[in-house]
Design a protein around this motif. Structure first.
Motif, short mmCIF file in Angstrom:
data_model
loop_
_atom_site.label_atom_id
_atom_site.label_comp_id
_atom_site.label_asym_id
_atom_site.label_seq_id
_atom_site.Cartn_x
_atom_site.Cartn_y
_atom_site.Cartn_z
N PHE A 147 -48.58 2.78 -4.24
CA PHE A 147 -49.47 1.73 -3.75
C PHE A 147 -50.52 2.22 -2.76
O PHE A 147 -51.52 1.56 -2.55
CB PHE A 147 -48.64 0.62 -3.07
N ARG A 203 -56.46 3.14 -15.37
CA ARG A 203 -57.82 2.59 -15.35
C ARG A 203 -58.52 2.89 -16.66
O ARG A 203 -59.72 3.07 -16.72
CB ARG A 203 -58.59 3.14 -14.14
N PHE A 245 -53.97 0.47 -2.96
CA PHE A 245 -53.83 -0.98 -3.08
C PHE A 245 -53.62 -1.64 -1.71
O PHE A 245 -53.33 -2.83 -1.66
CB PHE A 245 -52.68 -1.33 -4.02
N HIS A 266 -53.06 -11.30 -8.73
CA HIS A 266 -52.48 -11.19 -10.07
C HIS A 266 -50.96 -11.35 -10.01
O HIS A 266 -50.37 -11.93 -10.91
CB HIS A 266 -52.86 -9.85 -10.71
N SER A 276 -53.90 -7.56 -16.50
CA SER A 276 -53.57 -6.84 -17.73
C SER A 276 -52.51 -7.59 -18.52
O SER A 276 -51.50 -8.01 -17.96
CB SER A 276 -53.00 -5.47 -17.40
N HIS A 331 -48.33 -0.22 -16.02
CA HIS A 331 -47.43 0.64 -15.25
C HIS A 331 -47.15 2.00 -15.90
O HIS A 331 -46.36 2.78 -15.38
CB HIS A 331 -46.07 -0.06 -15.04
N MET A 358 -47.01 5.39 -14.07
CA MET A 358 -46.12 5.47 -12.90
C MET A 358 -44.79 6.14 -13.27
O MET A 358 -44.07 6.57 -12.38
CB MET A 358 -45.86 4.06 -12.33
C1 HEM Z 1 -40.11 -6.79 -12.55
C2 HEM Z 1 -40.89 -5.78 -12.42
C3 HEM Z 1 -42.39 -5.83 -12.23
C4 HEM Z 1 -43.30 -6.79 -12.58
C5 HEM Z 1 -43.05 -8.12 -13.25
C6 HEM Z 1 -44.60 -6.30 -12.19
C7 HEM Z 1 -45.79 -6.99 -12.39
C8 HEM Z 1 -47.02 -6.49 -12.10
C9 HEM Z 1 -48.28 -7.18 -12.33
C10 HEM Z 1 -48.42 -8.57 -12.94
C11 HEM Z 1 -49.28 -6.38 -11.94
C12 HEM Z 1 -50.79 -6.69 -11.96
C13 HEM Z 1 -51.44 -6.05 -13.16
C14 HEM Z 1 -52.94 -6.28 -13.12
O1 HEM Z 1 -53.52 -6.50 -12.05
O2 HEM Z 1 -53.58 -6.20 -14.19
C15 HEM Z 1 -48.67 -5.18 -11.43
C16 HEM Z 1 -49.38 -4.11 -10.93
C17 HEM Z 1 -48.78 -3.05 -10.29
N1 HEM Z 1 -47.45 -2.79 -10.17
FE1 HEM Z 1 -45.96 -3.88 -10.94
N2 HEM Z 1 -44.46 -5.07 -11.63
C18 HEM Z 1 -43.13 -4.75 -11.62
C19 HEM Z 1 -42.56 -3.58 -11.16
C20 HEM Z 1 -43.23 -2.61 -10.49
C21 HEM Z 1 -42.60 -1.45 -9.89
C22 HEM Z 1 -41.11 -1.10 -9.93
C23 HEM Z 1 -43.58 -0.74 -9.32
C24 HEM Z 1 -43.31 0.57 -8.61
C25 HEM Z 1 -44.16 1.27 -7.98
C26 HEM Z 1 -44.84 -1.43 -9.53
C27 HEM Z 1 -46.10 -1.03 -9.11
C28 HEM Z 1 -47.29 -1.65 -9.44
C29 HEM Z 1 -48.60 -1.12 -9.07
C30 HEM Z 1 -48.90 0.14 -8.26
C31 HEM Z 1 -49.54 -2.00 -9.62
C32 HEM Z 1 -51.06 -1.89 -9.60
C33 HEM Z 1 -51.47 -1.33 -10.94
C34 HEM Z 1 -52.96 -1.22 -11.16
O3 HEM Z 1 -53.72 -2.14 -10.79
O4 HEM Z 1 -53.38 -0.21 -11.74
N3 HEM Z 1 -44.58 -2.56 -10.25
N4 HEM Z 1 -47.32 -5.26 -11.54
#
Ligand code: HEM
Ligand SMILES: *[C@@H]1O[C@H](CO)[C@@H](O)[C@H](O)[C@H]1NC(C)=O
Ligand SMILES: *[C@@H]1O[C@H](CO)[C@@H](O)[C@H](O)[C@H]1NC(C)=O
Length: 324
Positions: A90, A99, A109, A137, A162, A169, A172
């Motif tokens: 993050f 991207r 972030f 989001h 997305s 993800h 990652m």
């Molecule tokens: C139940 C599990 C999870 C759900 C439902 C979830 C859901 C989401 C959603 C809806 C977004 C936004 C996507 C967008 O803006 O287009 C996101 C982004 C992100 N998530 Fe998760 N997430 C989960 C687990 C995790 C985990 C375990 C991590 C560990 C680091 C993580 C890290 C991130 C990061 C860094 C972003 C930003 C990605 C970007 O904009 O490139 N997430 N996630």
């Protein structure tokens, strides 16, 4: 987007407690919006999701709570005996964001003020920050997952991020402990607002089944976005989907690389490098700490009495039993 402190404060005064059990024909979102904020409006649903998601991210910050401490996903922790540290994904120190390229890029972030605006029940200080888009989001996505019936009306927009959680993800390279830690924080955050254990277990199981199964077939989460690859847990150690696994639909897992600060997008000057050590940087990134500062949005209502504690081990054992 701003959430009114007065709405929350007014609702706190009108809380009369939550009935013992959520009726099966009422969604988790609608039920707890009514329980905590009285009127089941789009704006109140957005407020509920803001409270819960902000708590998932930075840990419990509202008063009162029902005595459940939430470390938050930015804090180091353990899951199933393994150390977990999600912060580098993050804060811009890992090239792990999708991207649209063939490999990940580093994105900070926490560029919208970090924890400070979240403590004020806001997503970010700036509406053009990466933090703003991520947080809003998340409110929208979890609102849809939890069945907010008023979402899409003025005050709570439909999810606009997305469509595929796998695509979002994939760089990652997350494993079962990282996902398990994240889901545990969601459960703890819900518990800290008084969500009943049965509802928490249900949500945790849904998250594990939708996003925690390697090779899972395309599934619909946001109806308007149709069936998409949704696996977030993609490492070989993740449990494999049992129903119609489609491993060929997923690309080989590539570990994200650490980046020097000069390469990361919109990174503050003094950001900590991903060294495995505790973050020490300050810069514009305000890390959540066990702050004693009274949050601006307090007092926050809780569905008091619904739960006095959460047996995380029991919930996660239930999830494991469901998955395996
Ligand atoms: C139940 C599990 C999870 C759900 C439902 C979830 C859901 C989401 C959603 C809806 C977004 C936004 C996507 C967008 O803006 O287009 C996101 C982004 C992100 N998530 Fe998760 N997430 C989960 C687990 C995790 C985990 C375990 C991590 C560990 C680091 C993580 C890290 C991130 C990061 C860094 C972003 C930003 C990605 C970007 O904009 O490139 N997430 N996630
Ligand atoms: C709930 O909604 C009704 C009708 O829109 C309104 O009159 C009332 O003031 C609202 N109550 C709260 C606590 O927001
Ligand atoms: C978080 O919750 C714990 C347990 O109720 C409490 O002791 C702590 O003061 C809370 N932290 C904040 C910042 O509200």
């Amino acid at each position: 987007m701003r959430y009114s402190k007065t709405i929350i404060a007014a609702a706190a005064a009108s809380i009369s407690g939550v009935s013992a059990q959520r009726p099966s024909d009422t969604s988790v979102c609608d039920y707890y919006t009514t329980a905590l904020l009285k009127n089941n409006t789009a704006a109140n649903q957005a407020t509920l999701l803001t409270l819960v998601v902000n708590t998932v991210v930075i840990g419990n910050y509202t008063q009162p709570n029902v005595g459940i401490a939430v470390p938050g996903i930015l804090a180091k922790g353990t899951f199933n005996g393994e150390e977990v540290n999600l912060l580098p994904y993050f804060d811009g120190s890992l090239a792990s964001s999708n991207r649209g390229g063939k490999t990940g890029v580093a994105v900070n972030f926490l560029d919208g003020g970090g924890a400070a605006p979240l403590k004020e029940n806001k997503p970010a200080n700036s509406e053009s920050s990466q933090q703003y888009f991520l947080l809003t989001h998340l409110y929208q996505f979890f609102g849809s997952l939890l069945g907010c019936t008023q979402q899409g009306m003025a005050g709570f927009p439909a999810y606009s991020g997305s469509p595929s959680m796998y695509e979002a993800h994939k760089f990652m390279a997350l494993d079962e402990n990282e996902l398990g830690y994240f889901i545990t924080q969601v459960g703890l955050a819900a518990a800290s607002f008084g969500v009943a254990e049965a509802d928490i277990t249900g949500v945790a199981m849904a998250l594990q089944s939708l996003f925690g199964m390697r090779c899972s077939a395309p599934a619909t989460v946001i109806p308007a976005q149709g069936a998409q690859l949704q696996a977030i847990c993609i490492k070989s150690t993740c449990p494999q989907a049992t129903a119609m696994p489609q491993c060929d639909a997923y690309a080989a897992v590539v570990e994200p690389s650490s980046v020097s600060m000069s390469m990361s997008m919109s990174a503050p000057a003094s950001m900590p490098t991903h060294s495995g050590a505790a973050p020490t940087g300050t810069g514009s990134m305000s890390m959540p700490t066990a702050s004693t500062t009274k949050p601006a949005g307090s007092p926050i209502p809780t569905a008091a009495g619904a739960v006095n504690g959460l047996n995380v081990a029991a919930v996660m054992a239930g999830v494991a039993a469901f998955v395996l």
